[in-house]
Design an enzyme around this catalytic site. Structure first.
Site, short mmCIF file in Angstrom:
data_model
loop_
_atom_site.label_atom_id
_atom_site.label_comp_id
_atom_site.label_asym_id
_atom_site.label_seq_id
_atom_site.Cartn_x
_atom_site.Cartn_y
_atom_site.Cartn_z
N ASP A 58 0.86 -1.17 0.00
CA ASP A 58 0.00 0.00 0.00
C ASP A 58 0.91 1.23 0.00
O ASP A 58 2.09 1.13 0.35
CB ASP A 58 -0.89 -0.02 1.24
CG ASP A 58 -1.75 1.23 1.35
OD1 ASP A 58 -2.34 1.62 0.33
OD2 ASP A 58 -1.81 1.80 2.45
N ASP A 73 -1.54 -0.83 6.07
CA ASP A 73 -1.79 -0.37 7.43
C ASP A 73 -3.23 0.07 7.66
O ASP A 73 -3.61 0.38 8.79
CB ASP A 73 -0.86 0.80 7.78
CG ASP A 73 -1.28 2.10 7.12
OD1 ASP A 73 -1.77 2.05 5.97
OD2 ASP A 73 -1.13 3.16 7.74
N ASP A 100 -6.93 -2.26 3.61
CA ASP A 100 -5.90 -3.22 3.23
C ASP A 100 -6.17 -4.62 3.78
O ASP A 100 -5.54 -5.59 3.34
CB ASP A 100 -4.52 -2.76 3.74
CG ASP A 100 -4.09 -1.44 3.13
OD1 ASP A 100 -4.34 -1.24 1.93
OD2 ASP A 100 -3.52 -0.61 3.85
#
Length: 764
Positions: free
Chosen positions: A308, A507, A511
């Site tokens: 990410d 995080d 996700d």
């Protein structure tokens, strides 16, 4: 784990007692006593092992201990009572050693659970009361005494304070925090007592989340079977076939028994879990929580890595990168007034603006007559000045639009940054540019991850494609999937899975599905969402991406050590099987030889507890020292802003600054910037060179110092040549070119230095 150790020690005591008592009986000629004692020492171990096998078979796991059970039972049946108790002692001692190693390997996790506070001291009016943790609410003011563990996440009411964060981050030195900074539960007050303003409940705090993750890791499948099972599928049938063939060809049951005795697979039963548990312990010590043996094994085999962007490759928080101002306004004044007013704002960017002002040592005043329009901007009085800040349209409604604003808006679009515009006294005075910058350790982390075995690195993000591609290009990633939803991230993970084992790092709540879909999910748990931490297989308890590369090295080393132990142990066992098959090794001698083999492979497996040192690594910087060096750069940021501002003023269409201002800037460059670089060359760089190793590791950085010095000297000569008369346009263009060159090289140079500091901070 402590219960397993107790049971193992009890079985060890019974086996050892039976062996000693039987030896005494045999020495005194009491053969019946000797046989009874040796049998009594064997049977408890035999029963415990049989129960363990049945439980393993019920879970549909390979029963590795079946050879040991056959060896003990066969020895009892064939009258080899001494051999049977020696085998029992061998297995019991191996189990006790395994339990001890596992207990040691879990020490860091157990320490986390044992540190959890039970109560807190809360202010109620003028008095202080002791309350249970579940009674704490956000906004409560708590007293944190010296030595107390912080019970919840909160902000420091008055500072500075000194916290020991080693339990969460692995950083050995205490960390200093100032008033207004957020601190995490689970850290220990290493300084004077202070007041903490709670921002979470106990259940929602960082430490509570870590405790839940640790308990989940401890409850996961014991790290014994996955790697061992694959070898057992071949080893156990082969051993039984060899023993049966020996019995068939020779007709000697004792010889077949000797084959089974020396083939007892303790290297498989014991060495693998010891090495894997040791690797998990080592990861925990470095602030990486691995949830079970399967996760550690998967971590060692990853080839494709998906990231990410926000909070993973970037800091996840806006940071002031520049302060742009119009004619007649100083950047420090614009930032100071804006930060003073933002103290009354709830906007997400307010914290970044206030932090930037404090980092530059600017004194903040209390605002008054504040009016905030959420989503648009805020207005109020600061030191008698009418200050307005917010979006371009909001500030424009309170004053005129200067010519430079259109150019700045275009630049913001090109660079993909956000801007908070500032109006003073009815005129637009400037803008504060903010961006979510790449983590300082991200470039180095990616290099280390590739060295650790990653072949392909891909970014998956919901951000705009232009922003994502710019960051991917800067980091040298192999692919970008932008503007994607959580389901798009899951599909990206599925596509990459065809290339090999995949790992997803994120995080946020969005996700979590991708973390679950990957072969191994990694959560930035230091300040990530609880959903991602609970879904992930690995949680980074410290907010540093480079620890993931270290965890991969630990996993690969632990797996390699486990394989070494297994192959070496099995090789020695096969050799002993050959000797037993040809009658050179009776059951008793075989049992003693197998014990020696076990000790060798288990001691080798314990090497996984040791640190993993990258080749050529030396000693390191402390986190405190790295922060001090970073703070020295922060003090020079206003000077960098002034360089860029002077260059912008020299651009076409903007009235150039007076010659006196250019001369003053030259003096600052000589007195502050060059002095800083000279001190680095004289004192800091020699220290860093010793830490990095090699002949001259700081040569390139010293070369940049020389280039910076040359540009400052060229600038000073150009400004001196301008004289007091009207400046020539071509001459001003040359000055502007030098200023922009100086701005670019300084920002790159500072970023490079900070990456070196970050690299050396990772204490071994």
């Amino acid at each position: 784990m402590a219960g397993a150790l107790t049971r193992s020690l009890a079985l060890l005591a019974m086996a050892a007692g039976g062996l000693v008592l039987g030896a005494l009986g045999w020495w005194k000629g009491e053969d019946a006593l000797a046989i009874w004692a040796w049998s009594a020492g064997t049977i408890p171990v035999l029963l415990a092992l049989t129960i363990h096998i049945l439980q393993s078979m019920r879970r549909r796991e390979a029963g590795l201990d079946i050879l040991a059970v056959l060896a003990m039972a066969g020895a009892l049946v064939l009258g080899e009572h001494l051999a049977s108790v020696v085998i029992a002692l061998m297995l019991a001692s191996g189990r006790a050693l395994e339990a001890y190693a596992g207990n040691r390997a879990q020490r860091e996790m157990t320490a986390l659970l044992g540190r959890a506070p039970r109560t807190a001291r809360r202010y109620v009016g003028e008095r202080i009361e002791t309350v249970a943790l579940d009674g704490i609410k956000p906004g409560d003011r708590l007293l944190i005494r010296t030595g107390d563990v912080l019970p919840v996440d909160g902000t420091v009411a008055a500072g500075p304070v000194v916290l020991d964060e080693s339990a969460l981050t692995g950083e050995p030195l205490p960390i200093r925090h100032v008033a207004g900074e957020t601190v995490r539960s689970g850290t220990t007050n290493a300084g004077d007592p202070f007041d903490l303003i709670a921002v979470t409940t106990a259940d929602e705090s960082t430490y509570a989340g870590v405790v839940r993750l640790v308990e989940a890791a401890r409850a996961s499948k014991a790290p014994a079977a996955r790697l061992a099972d694959r070898y057992a599928l071949l080893f156990v049938p082969l051993t039984l076939a060899v023993a049966g063939l020996v019995w068939l060809l020779t007709g000697e049951a004792h010889r077949a028994l000797a084959v089974i005795v020396v083939a007892t697979p303790c290297p498989l039963i014991l060495a693998v879990p010891v090495a894997i548990a040791s690797g998990m312990s080592r990861c925990a010590r470095r602030g990486v929580l691995v949830k079970g043996a399967g996760a550690l094994e998967a971590l060692a085999t990853v080839r494709t890595l998906l990231f990410d962007k926000t909070g993973t490759l970037t800091g996840g928080r806006a940071r002031v990168i520049a302060v742009e101002t119009g004619d007649g306004y100083a950047s420090s004044d614009v930032l100071r007034l804006a930060a003073s007013l933002d103290q009354a704002s709830q906007h997400v960017l307010a914290e970044a603006i206030i932090a930037a002002a404090r980092a530059r040592g600017l004194p903040l005043a209390s605002p008054s007559e504040v009016v905030e329009h959420p989503g648009f901007g805020i207005a109020g009085l600061v030191n008698g000045h009418r200050v307005v800040l917010g979006s371009f349209d909001y500030v424009s409604r309170h004053g005129s639009q200067p010519p430079w604003s259109a150019r700045l808006l275009r630049r913001m679009g090109h660079e993909g940054v956000a801007g908070v515009f500032v109006g003073l006294g009815g005129a637009m005075a400037g803008a504060i540019l903010l961006a979510d910058e790449i983590r300082p350790e991200a470039p180095r982390s990616l290099r280390l991850l590739r060295k650790a075995g990653v072949r392909r690195a891909v970014m998956v993000t919901g951000d705009r494609r232009d922003v994502a591609e710019a960051i991917a290009a800067a980091l040298g990633l192999d692919g970008v999937v932008a503007e994607c939803t959580p389901s798009d991230k899951v599909r990206a993970v599925a596509r990459e899975h065809s290339r090999g084992p995949t790992m997803m790092v994120g995080d946020g709540v969005n996700d979590a599905p991708a973390l679950a879909a990957a072969d191994i999910g990694v959560s930035m748990g230091a300040r990530g969402a609880a959903a991602s931490s609970e879904t992930a297989d690995v949680v980074l308890l410290v907010d540093r991406l480079d620890r993931l590369a270290e965890a991969m090295r630990i996993a690969r080393r632990s797996r390699r050590i486990a394989l070494q132990s297994v192959l070496a142990g099995m090789g020695m066992s096969f050799a002993a099987m050959g000797a037993a098959a040809f009658g050179f090794l009776p059951p008793l001698a075989g049992a003693m030889l197998q014990e020696a083999i076990d000790v060798v492979v288990i001691l080798n497996a314990l090497r996984a507890l040791g640190p993993v040192r990258p080749r050529g690594a030396r000693t390191t910087l402390s986190e405190t020292e790295a922060r001090r060096l970073k703070a020295e750069h922060d003090k020079l940021v206003p000077l960098l802003d002034r360089i860029r501002f002077a260059g912008d003023q020299l651009a076409g269409g903007i009235s150039p600054p007076p010659s006196e201002e250019l001369v003053t800037l030259g003096a600052l460059l000589r007195d502050r910037l060059l002095r800083h670089e000279q001190e680095d060359d004289a004192t800091l760089y020699p220290q860093l060179a010793k830490l990095l190793g090699g002949e001259d590791p700081m040569a390139a950085m010293s070369r940049e110092h020389r280039e910076i010095g040359q540009l400052v000297r060229v600038y000073s000569r150009m400004v001196a040549d301008l004289g007091s008369g009207p400046p020539d346009d071509l001459a001003l263009r040359d000055v502007q070119r030098v200023l922009y060159s100086l701005d670019a090289i300084l920002r790159l140079h500072f970023a490079q230095e900070e990456e070196i500091y970050q690299a050396l901070t990772d204490a071994a």
